[in-house]
Write a protein that holds these residues in place. Structure first.
Motif, PDB file in Angstrom:
ATOM      1  N   TRP A 174     -11.350   4.853  -4.074  1.00 48.21           N
ATOM      2  CA  TRP A 174     -10.768   5.681  -5.105  1.00 48.21           C
ATOM      3  C   TRP A 174     -10.620   7.120  -4.650  1.00 48.21           C
ATOM      4  CZ3 TRP A 174      -8.297   3.383  -8.786  1.00 48.21           C
ATOM      5  CH2 TRP A 174      -8.665   2.104  -9.169  1.00 48.21           C
ATOM      6  N   ASN A 175     -11.196   7.456  -3.505  1.00 50.57           N
ATOM      7  CA  ASN A 175     -11.089   8.822  -3.000  1.00 50.57           C
ATOM      8  C   ASN A 175      -9.659   9.199  -2.638  1.00 50.57           C
ATOM      9  OD1 ASN A 175     -13.827   9.177  -3.300  1.00 50.57           O
ATOM     10  ND2 ASN A 175     -14.292   8.643  -1.190  1.00 50.57           N
ATOM     11  N   TYR A 176      -8.821   8.205  -2.356  1.00 51.26           N
ATOM     12  CA  TYR A 176      -7.440   8.470  -1.950  1.00 51.26           C
ATOM     13  C   TYR A 176      -6.493   8.616  -3.133  1.00 51.26           C
ATOM     14  CZ  TYR A 176      -9.079   6.984   2.628  1.00 51.26           C
ATOM     15  OH  TYR A 176      -9.768   6.882   3.798  1.00 51.26           O
ATOM     16  N   VAL A 177      -6.906   8.184  -4.291  1.00 50.13           N
ATOM     17  CA  VAL A 177      -6.024   8.166  -5.454  1.00 50.13           C
ATOM     18  C   VAL A 177      -6.004   9.552  -6.103  1.00 50.13           C
ATOM     19  CG1 VAL A 177      -5.551   7.102  -7.684  1.00 50.13           C
ATOM     20  CG2 VAL A 177      -6.499   5.725  -5.820  1.00 50.13           C
ATOM     21  N   ARG A 178      -4.796  10.065  -6.294  1.00 48.13           N
ATOM     22  CA  ARG A 178      -4.609  11.389  -6.888  1.00 48.13           C
ATOM     23  C   ARG A 178      -3.800  11.243  -8.169  1.00 48.13           C
ATOM     24  NH1 ARG A 178      -7.987  12.135  -3.786  1.00 48.13           N
ATOM     25  NH2 ARG A 178      -7.952  13.235  -1.820  1.00 48.13           N
ATOM     26  N   GLU A 179      -4.332  11.800  -9.237  1.00 45.62           N
ATOM     27  CA  GLU A 179      -3.598  11.789 -10.508  1.00 45.62           C
ATOM     28  C   GLU A 179      -2.285  12.544 -10.337  1.00 45.62           C
ATOM     29  OE1 GLU A 179      -6.187  13.351 -13.529  1.00 45.62           O
ATOM     30  OE2 GLU A 179      -7.532  11.635 -13.419  1.00 45.62           O
ATOM     31  N   GLU A 180      -1.243  12.039 -10.965  1.00 46.26           N
ATOM     32  CA  GLU A 180       0.099  12.629 -10.955  1.00 46.26           C
ATOM     33  C   GLU A 180       0.789  12.554  -9.591  1.00 46.26           C
ATOM     34  OE1 GLU A 180       1.651  13.438 -13.669  1.00 46.26           O
ATOM     35  OE2 GLU A 180      -0.071  13.396 -15.004  1.00 46.26           O
ATOM     36  N   GLU A 181       0.161  11.960  -8.591  1.00 44.45           N
ATOM     37  CA  GLU A 181       0.768  11.868  -7.260  1.00 44.45           C
ATOM     38  C   GLU A 181       0.794  10.438  -6.728  1.00 44.45           C
ATOM     39  OE1 GLU A 181      -0.135  13.341  -2.725  1.00 44.45           O
ATOM     40  OE2 GLU A 181      -0.900  14.553  -4.373  1.00 44.45           O
ATOM     41  N   SER A 182      -0.325   9.762  -6.786  1.00 43.51           N
ATOM     42  CA  SER A 182      -0.415   8.411  -6.228  1.00 43.51           C
ATOM     43  C   SER A 182       0.447   7.441  -7.026  1.00 43.51           C
ATOM     44  CB  SER A 182      -1.869   7.927  -6.244  1.00 43.51           C
ATOM     45  OG  SER A 182      -2.668   8.725  -5.415  1.00 43.51           O
ATOM     46  N   LEU A 183       0.993   6.474  -6.315  1.00 41.28           N
ATOM     47  CA  LEU A 183       1.809   5.449  -6.957  1.00 41.28           C
ATOM     48  C   LEU A 183       0.951   4.232  -7.277  1.00 41.28           C
ATOM     49  CD1 LEU A 183       5.069   5.541  -4.816  1.00 41.28           C
ATOM     50  CD2 LEU A 183       4.536   6.761  -6.925  1.00 41.28           C
ATOM     51  N   VAL A 184       1.392   3.480  -8.249  1.00 37.93           N
ATOM     52  CA  VAL A 184       0.747   2.228  -8.609  1.00 37.93           C
ATOM     53  C   VAL A 184       1.833   1.152  -8.605  1.00 37.93           C
ATOM     54  CG1 VAL A 184       0.980   2.727 -11.085  1.00 37.93           C
ATOM     55  CG2 VAL A 184      -0.699   1.060 -10.324  1.00 37.93           C
ATOM     56  N   PHE A 185       1.528   0.027  -7.960  1.00 37.12           N
ATOM     57  CA  PHE A 185       2.456  -1.107  -7.902  1.00 37.12           C
ATOM     58  C   PHE A 185       1.838  -2.269  -8.656  1.00 37.12           C
ATOM     59  CE2 PHE A 185       3.571   1.405  -4.238  1.00 37.12           C
ATOM     60  CZ  PHE A 185       4.952   1.380  -4.271  1.00 37.12           C
ATOM     61  N   PHE A 186       2.606  -2.838  -9.552  1.00 37.92           N
ATOM     62  CA  PHE A 186       2.149  -4.005 -10.288  1.00 37.92           C
ATOM     63  C   PHE A 186       2.797  -5.232  -9.671  1.00 37.92           C
ATOM     64  CE2 PHE A 186       1.560  -0.506 -13.161  1.00 37.92           C
ATOM     65  CZ  PHE A 186       0.295  -0.754 -13.659  1.00 37.92           C
ATOM     66  N   TYR A 187       1.992  -6.278  -9.530  1.00 42.45           N
ATOM     67  CA  TYR A 187       2.508  -7.506  -8.919  1.00 42.45           C
ATOM     68  C   TYR A 187       1.886  -8.719  -9.591  1.00 42.45           C
ATOM     69  CZ  TYR A 187      -1.929  -7.711  -6.383  1.00 42.45           C
ATOM     70  OH  TYR A 187      -3.260  -7.764  -6.061  1.00 42.45           O
ATOM     71  N   ALA A 188       2.520  -9.854  -9.384  1.00 40.84           N
ATOM     72  CA  ALA A 188       2.007 -11.130  -9.894  1.00 40.84           C
ATOM     73  C   ALA A 188       1.758 -12.049  -8.706  1.00 40.84           C
ATOM     74  CB  ALA A 188       3.021 -11.764 -10.846  1.00 40.84           C
ATOM     75  N   LYS A 189       0.764 -12.881  -8.840  1.00 35.24           N
ATOM     76  CA  LYS A 189       0.486 -13.849  -7.779  1.00 35.24           C
ATOM     77  C   LYS A 189       1.293 -15.128  -7.982  1.00 35.24           C
ATOM     78  CE  LYS A 189      -4.103 -12.231  -6.614  1.00 35.24           C
ATOM     79  NZ  LYS A 189      -5.502 -12.610  -6.411  1.00 35.24           N
ATOM     80  N   GLN A 190       1.725 -15.346  -9.222  1.00 37.02           N
ATOM     81  CA  GLN A 190       2.476 -16.563  -9.517  1.00 37.02           C
ATOM     82  C   GLN A 190       3.366 -16.313 -10.725  1.00 37.02           C
ATOM     83  OE1 GLN A 190      -0.100 -19.883 -10.287  1.00 37.02           O
ATOM     84  NE2 GLN A 190       1.447 -21.354  -9.660  1.00 37.02           N
ATOM     85  N   VAL A 191       4.604 -16.787 -10.635  1.00 39.92           N
ATOM     86  CA  VAL A 191       5.538 -16.709 -11.753  1.00 39.92           C
ATOM     87  C   VAL A 191       6.172 -18.084 -11.936  1.00 39.92           C
ATOM     88  CG1 VAL A 191       6.019 -14.237 -11.534  1.00 39.92           C
ATOM     89  CG2 VAL A 191       7.387 -15.863 -10.240  1.00 39.92           C
ATOM     90  N   PRO A 192       6.612 -18.404 -13.146  1.00 39.24           N
ATOM     91  CA  PRO A 192       7.113 -19.764 -13.402  1.00 39.24           C
ATOM     92  C   PRO A 192       8.421 -20.112 -12.686  1.00 39.24           C
ATOM     93  CG  PRO A 192       7.341 -18.381 -15.349  1.00 39.24           C
ATOM     94  CD  PRO A 192       6.582 -17.594 -14.336  1.00 39.24           C
ATOM     95  N   PHE A 193       9.176 -19.138 -12.262  1.00 39.45           N
ATOM     96  CA  PHE A 193      10.481 -19.445 -11.661  1.00 39.45           C
ATOM     97  C   PHE A 193      10.462 -19.411 -10.134  1.00 39.45           C
ATOM     98  CE2 PHE A 193      10.343 -15.037 -13.084  1.00 39.45           C
ATOM     99  CZ  PHE A 193      10.560 -14.348 -11.894  1.00 39.45           C
ATOM    100  N   LEU A 194       9.296 -19.322  -9.537  1.00 41.59           N
ATOM    101  CA  LEU A 194       9.187 -19.295  -8.077  1.00 41.59           C
ATOM    102  C   LEU A 194       8.030 -20.194  -7.674  1.00 41.59           C
ATOM    103  CD1 LEU A 194      10.410 -17.898  -5.557  1.00 41.59           C
ATOM    104  CD2 LEU A 194       8.599 -16.204  -5.762  1.00 41.59           C
ATOM    105  N   GLU A 195       8.346 -21.245  -6.905  1.00 40.99           N
ATOM    106  CA  GLU A 195       7.315 -22.201  -6.518  1.00 40.99           C
ATOM    107  C   GLU A 195       6.406 -21.676  -5.414  1.00 40.99           C
ATOM    108  OE1 GLU A 195       8.656 -26.186  -5.869  1.00 40.99           O
ATOM    109  OE2 GLU A 195      10.052 -26.080  -7.553  1.00 40.99           O
ATOM    110  N   ASP A 196       6.878 -20.764  -4.605  1.00 41.87           N
ATOM    111  CA  ASP A 196       6.094 -20.222  -3.501  1.00 41.87           C
ATOM    112  C   ASP A 196       5.020 -19.287  -4.047  1.00 41.87           C
ATOM    113  OD1 ASP A 196       5.042 -19.107  -1.229  1.00 41.87           O
ATOM    114  OD2 ASP A 196       6.892 -18.164  -0.557  1.00 41.87           O
ATOM    115  N   ASN A 197       3.771 -19.763  -4.074  1.00 39.52           N
ATOM    116  CA  ASN A 197       2.700 -18.900  -4.571  1.00 39.52           C
ATOM    117  C   ASN A 197       1.886 -18.299  -3.426  1.00 39.52           C
ATOM    118  OD1 ASN A 197       1.279 -21.120  -3.769  1.00 39.52           O
ATOM    119  ND2 ASN A 197       0.314 -21.523  -5.736  1.00 39.52           N
ATOM    120  N   THR A 198       2.473 -18.287  -2.238  1.00 41.43           N
ATOM    121  CA  THR A 198       1.823 -17.626  -1.105  1.00 41.43           C
ATOM    122  C   THR A 198       2.297 -16.187  -0.963  1.00 41.43           C
ATOM    123  OG1 THR A 198       3.512 -18.338   0.474  1.00 41.43           O
ATOM    124  CG2 THR A 198       1.626 -19.802   0.139  1.00 41.43           C
TER     125      THR A 198
END
Length: 174
Positions: A1-25
């Motif tokens: 958490w030392n690298y995370v800066r408020e108002e500067e660091s980016l956050v990426f949201f991701y899913a490990k599995q979705v219903p329309f994609l069979e590749d869960n790797t």
């Protein structure tokens, strides 16, 4: 958490599995924004006195992000609109619109929270930009301009942050 800066660091949201994609790797990018606020560390609650007990902190840390519906400081990929379009047009292959995280950076998208390097962030933003452009080609009511503007600004900031010779450090450490 030392690298995370408020108002500067980016956050990426991701899913490990979705219903329309069979590749869960692979990891599917959902959106990106900025870290607005980091919550404090929280110690576990103890029954009775904590004296003599092993004390520890919770693994989780609250992170507030900037993604809002107006797209002014981050965005979500238009998966909901794509799902609605696929209901109207069964020939629309939703797997073609999945935005995949960089496969060579699998570990950075494998745990609940992980540090993403500037290079990975640039690659993820490029993938998201290609994804929203592709989605816009089949979604007449979707306007990707705010998301594209945000991606351009953040990509430029990250490239500048990397410095004039971004690969030199790696070469010198080998």
């Amino acid at each position: 958490w030392n690298y995370v800066r408020e108002e500067e660091s980016l956050v990426f949201f991701y899913a490990k599995q979705v219903p329309f994609l069979e590749d869960n790797t692979r990891r599917i990018l959902v959106g990106a924004g900025r870290v607005k606020k980091l919550g404090g560390l929280t110690e576990y609650a103890y029954h009775g006195s904590s004296s003599g007990k092993i004390q520890s902190m919770m693994w989780e840390l609250m992170v507030t992000h900037s993604i809002r519906a107006d797209g002014s400081d981050g965005f979500l990929h238009p998966y909901h609109q794509l799902l609605a379009a696929a209901e109207k047009d069964p020939d629309l292959d939703l797997s073609e619109f999945a935005v995949l995280a960089p496969s060579e950076r699998f570990e950075e998208f494998s745990y609940a929270t992980e540090h993403v390097t500037d290079d990975t962030a640039i690659a993820a933003l490029a993938a998201l930009q290609a994804g929203i452009r592709k989605a816009a080609s089949v979604l007449p009511d979707y306007d990707p301009r705010a998301a594209e503007k945000w991606i351009d600004q953040e990509s430029g900031r990250l490239w500048r942050k990397r410095g004039p010779f971004p690969g030199l450090g790696a070469v010198l450490t080998e």
